[in-house]
Design an enzyme around this catalytic site. Structure first.
Site, PDB file in Angstrom:
ATOM      1  N   THR A  16       4.063   1.852   2.610  1.00 45.24           N
ATOM      2  CA  THR A  16       5.475   2.269   2.022  1.00 45.24           C
ATOM      3  C   THR A  16       6.033   3.318   2.752  1.00 45.24           C
ATOM      4  O   THR A  16       7.386   3.221   3.049  1.00 45.24           O
ATOM      5  CB  THR A  16       5.403   2.162   0.621  1.00 45.24           C
ATOM      6  OG1 THR A  16       4.959   1.094  -0.125  1.00 45.24           O
ATOM      7  CG2 THR A  16       6.973   2.870  -0.026  1.00 45.24           C
ATOM      8  N   SER A  17       5.536   4.522   2.893  1.00 38.06           N
ATOM      9  CA  SER A  17       5.880   5.654   3.369  1.00 38.06           C
ATOM     10  C   SER A  17       6.096   5.701   4.821  1.00 38.06           C
ATOM     11  O   SER A  17       7.038   6.464   5.472  1.00 38.06           O
ATOM     12  CB  SER A  17       5.090   6.799   3.114  1.00 38.06           C
ATOM     13  OG  SER A  17       3.829   6.741   4.045  1.00 38.06           O
ATOM     14  N   GLY A  45       0.950  -1.330  -0.033  1.00 39.48           N
ATOM     15  CA  GLY A  45       0.057  -0.132  -0.069  1.00 39.48           C
ATOM     16  C   GLY A  45       0.836   1.111   0.191  1.00 39.48           C
ATOM     17  O   GLY A  45       2.069   1.267   0.427  1.00 39.48           O
ATOM     18  N   CYS A  46       0.302   2.363  -0.541  1.00 35.92           N
ATOM     19  CA  CYS A  46       1.047   3.494  -0.457  1.00 35.92           C
ATOM     20  C   CYS A  46       1.471   4.020   0.913  1.00 35.92           C
ATOM     21  O   CYS A  46       2.722   4.636   0.947  1.00 35.92           O
ATOM     22  CB  CYS A  46       0.223   4.504  -1.369  1.00 35.92           C
ATOM     23  SG  CYS A  46      -1.542   4.925  -0.693  1.00 35.92           S
ATOM     24  N   TYR A  47       0.436   4.387   1.643  1.00 36.03           N
ATOM     25  CA  TYR A  47       1.024   4.749   3.189  1.00 36.03           C
ATOM     26  C   TYR A  47       1.746   3.882   3.695  1.00 36.03           C
ATOM     27  O   TYR A  47       3.005   4.307   4.445  1.00 36.03           O
ATOM     28  CB  TYR A  47      -0.339   4.955   3.931  1.00 36.03           C
ATOM     29  CG  TYR A  47      -1.377   6.110   3.638  1.00 36.03           C
ATOM     30  CD1 TYR A  47      -0.727   7.433   3.680  1.00 36.03           C
ATOM     31  CD2 TYR A  47      -2.517   5.917   3.349  1.00 36.03           C
ATOM     32  CE1 TYR A  47      -1.649   8.613   3.289  1.00 36.03           C
ATOM     33  CE2 TYR A  47      -3.673   7.027   2.902  1.00 36.03           C
ATOM     34  CZ  TYR A  47      -2.972   8.210   3.076  1.00 36.03           C
ATOM     35  OH  TYR A  47      -3.678   9.405   2.711  1.00 36.03           O
TER      36      TYR A  47
END
Lengths: 333, 333, 333, 333
Positions: free
Chosen positions: A153-154, A149-151
């Protein structure tokens, strides 16, 4: 050339995947599918791809795709994606799944947070998590990779080395800001230009599905169960995620954080440790990750900037494909 | 009619002050000053004011201003502002100072954070802090009011009732997102459209001057010295601040937070306690404050949205003027 | 106090109408209706109105509205609007119709361009066109006013004096740029943030419904039938229209244009003739019109900036209400 | 590998050039120069280049550059650029000049519009104009290429085939809308986020320097002297130009326009003739050109969308480099 099929080709992550693959020296898109727009040209749906590809959208037929492709990027919504992945794996296609369906290890956690039966539960816990910075070995031989998922990863990239070194308390706050593309391409009131523009707001406070993903993956890598309070925000921009993360630990300083990062990511080509606060614009359209650490009154603030559609989705998928096929991670990125 | 002079009339807060006063039923702008653009019409500098005012910019002359005005809004940079305030008070003008010069109580704190000698230090600790929601009594009779900083307004309002009730730990995180107007109207690289657009970034992490202001004012109101970790972010929008605040306390719930807010702000006309996460768009161009509280895994997340130029600066100044002159707080707002 | 009912209160023009009326010293909103959101509070639908109004949305019942209101602002889509207007007029309510239903004089033109039967065709040709700068006398006594379209306002105001004076050829190009709010609040792909942001595009080239409105109204005022080529553009901003208009005529100069404008609009409080090219930001949120004329190689370029939601819709409606009720045109604006 | 030097590397066009060249399979940046930031790393000035390049900025020394590079991209302001070009040519470097200095053929025209003496006037009229779609033969063998202006590219490409065929009147209106990056990276009030955001405005009406460039180049290619009325607009977006062009001619239709375009651009890999109105977003970050033609009441409207920084500047420069060095035009683009 690696022949790539894009399953569910009409959204933003599919667009970005096609854009990247068409610029990749050893891969090309050979099939694009859609349930709602079959028959149309992919260029009609994504005019920005004109000049880089020219294929008609077709209904996904696993037997046909097995002939046309070496690997499929599955860009469908959760649950629908797992069903599609199953049929593609059954005809022998290698798959990178961009949905959330194979990211978690426990069926019960999945079914609680996604409020649906999992279509292929026996696979959970066995699928490689597609963050090559941490799980490269598992990705290398994999036939199925769960794209992060994008979040997550961050948040996982800056936190994993610190948790692994037991340098921070498990009690962590992740305050993340995402561009509107993270909300997808289906028309909804909140994503209209005149609603999202000139505004910032939190949403799904304490209840976003990416929170258990962060916790699960961090535990997988570090053995530590983190207690993450995650607050996503809708930010008036197309792309980008900035995660501002609040951590503390005995004797923790920004300098020590950077040292741990440097060790873990010495060979990670996309991770950059920066001195000035990272900005999402500095990673826009790239697979790069900018991470900074800052002392602040005895605690440490971590900032991590990625492009949510690239490193947060389709760039990571290409990076995973490179790993799966034995290419240099950075090829085409 | 209250006659208002705007000292330093070329920036964004001055613009907003003039816009609001010209729509106020019992006030009007009678003088506008500038050191760099004297002689020009105010409409040349702020074309958006055309049709609501027509005055030439002049050099600030206290004796003349004392004839023209009943109250001055001082919109100068810090230090320059205190000097101007002094000269205006000496000719008997009532003053609302929009700079940071009279917000703190201790000269030493001011001189440490602002890295300059204070031009009128003996006044510190005696000036009313212009947040009528908390300090109405002091503002009412005041001849000089220190208008609050934008970020402090967004943090103090949600925190004051909780600290006063000793319902939260002193250890607090304020993650705030501001529109670009907060950076002022002087051309700088970071504020260029092509630098700020499509980007979000933290800045001044742990070192922003509004942090000691939050701590000082909260202590003044509650007696509690808070340990605030403050991270401001530059957000791609003209206006607005969203403060996302992380608090915890024994037995603390969002419901209890709202109850405390309701009690403290029962008579505060601009404070609204909302159920959905507040968005800066919902307060854009207004003096309203939208506050929400959300349970999240044993902790509570507070969100507070204001317009940084209105409630965060010139709207508050008009609200203060209303208090000082015995008018209804909401008049013209 | 003038009691105002807002028919169809969930869109952007209704929002702006309520915002303006609640700030008006002699008017207030006393009823808000909706077919889809009845029962909800108006503040739930428009959170930005919190603090200025608190009314539940109801189904429109003409008999009830006749008791509650002195005038209705009809903010429904075309055709639906005419039906509503009819029922409201039958119970004696004065009506300002913000739809296109009563702007044209010929049923045949309406039915060709709007591709629907007109619900009340016998009224066409008898309804005042709500541009007080040109038709104040007809608006003053009217019980029904057709509020102008946004693009027509931006084109008719600069062109009318020139056509009336026969100073320009009938052959005119109007290249207009509008913010996204002009597309309404119904979720559609093209109006999503990630589609409209960072992009500009023409649409409905030579086929937009506002073209015949421009021609019809200009002929009504000047007797001249203009041949207008109209190209609207979707521009990445919330609000505003800039019309760039290309005209030519024997001996025509920018100076002569300004002279004609000055004569026609000497008493028009919202029309401002400016020297620098007008920008939409300079009229944002206001009812003002900024018009400039520029010599360019023997031809003259006219630029006209308005806020599409204010002067282009609800601000004009309030201006019309002021005229209808004998108030100063600028009251509350 | 072609070794490229970037002269004046701190602006937006230099950034884009470096970004593209570092992704080019047969070119790489080997030198970056700056007068104001020498000594800094290029990554400090352009953080978005991190991970793709790591070079220090140096003062431009022709002798050194001649050793380091095969070709120089000159990204300096006009006049300064011509001086730099001269010194680079004298040491034998091939040069692509991104300034306006060698685009016009007549010194008198240059000196009238640019209000300065030309540093190397004897070269005017002899330099290839870097639009390979029209001048490929001249570019192929050239040692110096004048890279086109952004607006001229967007106007010349759609107009050249029509003027050449004498299918349109010489009397042409070009109404063009550009993103803010076109204004450069030097901090100026008008380019601040809070000035440009939420606003559109025309500027330099009838007096922009790209107008004589359009006329000169069109005459060079077609022999016809066009009478172009050019109005540029500042649009709230980072990148992109949309030119909306108004033409007429006996019997002219959109279909005929497209037929002429198809003939001229049959072999032009970046030119795409589209049916729906082109949007700048559809070419963002690419070297593609989207052109559409639309019938409108007897006249024809042409729309042309490019990315001002890519096809309008640095993408074209790379395309020119490819031509000069005998590579496929599309390589790396």
């Amino acid at each position: 050339m690696i022949r790539v099929g894009i399953i569910g080709a009409t959204g933003y992550t599919a667009f970005e995947a096609i854009r990247l693959i068409q610029g990749h020296p050893q891969a090309e898109v050979t099939a694009v599918t859609s349930r709602g727009d079959e028959g149309k040209s992919i260029v009609e749906v994504h005019p920005a791809l004109r000049g880089s590809i020219d294929l008609p959208l077709s209904l996904a037929d696993p037997a046909v795709l097995a002939q046309q492709c070496d690997v499929a990027f599955c860009c469908l919504p959760h649950a629908a994606s797992a069903e599609s992945v199953r049929s593609l794996r059954e005809v022998g296609l290698r798959v990178i799944d961009l949905s959330a369906d194979f990211r978690l290890r426990e069926v019960s956690v999945y079914e609680e947070w996604y409020a649906t039966k999992h279509p292929w539960p026996e696979l959970l816990g066995q699928v490689a998590y597609g963050l090559p910075e941490l799980f490269e070995d598992q990705i290398k031989g994999a036939d199925l990779v769960a794209n992060p998922g994008c979040y997550p990863t961050s948040a996982i990239l800056p936190l994993a080395p610190l948790l692994q070194a037991k340098a921070i308390d498990a009690n962590i706050i992740v305050d993340a800001k995402s561009g509107v593309s993270g909300a997808g391409r289906t028309p909804k009131l909140v994503n209209l230009y005149c609603e999202a523009n000139e505004s910032i707001t939190a949403y799904a406070i304490g209840s976003h599905r990416h929170q258990p993903e962060m916790v699960d993956v961090l535990e997988r890598f570090t053995g530590v169960q983190a207690d993450i309070l995650f607050t996503p925000h809708l930010t008036p921009m197309d792309r980008g995620i900035l995660a501002t993360i609040y951590v503390q630990g005995p004797g923790l300083t920004a300098a020590k954080v950077k040292q741990m990062w440097n060790e873990t990511y010495a060979d990670a080509p996309f991770v950059h440790i920066v001195d000035a606060p990272p900005a999402t614009k500095h990673v826009s359209g790239t697979n790069h990750v900018h991470m900074g650490a800052f002392d602040a009154g005895g605690r440490v603030v971590l900032c991590c900037a990625i492009d949510n559609v690239t490193k947060g989705a389709s760039g990571a998928a290409v990076q995973n494909m490179n790993c799966m096929f034995g290419l240099d991670q950075t090829m085409g990125l």
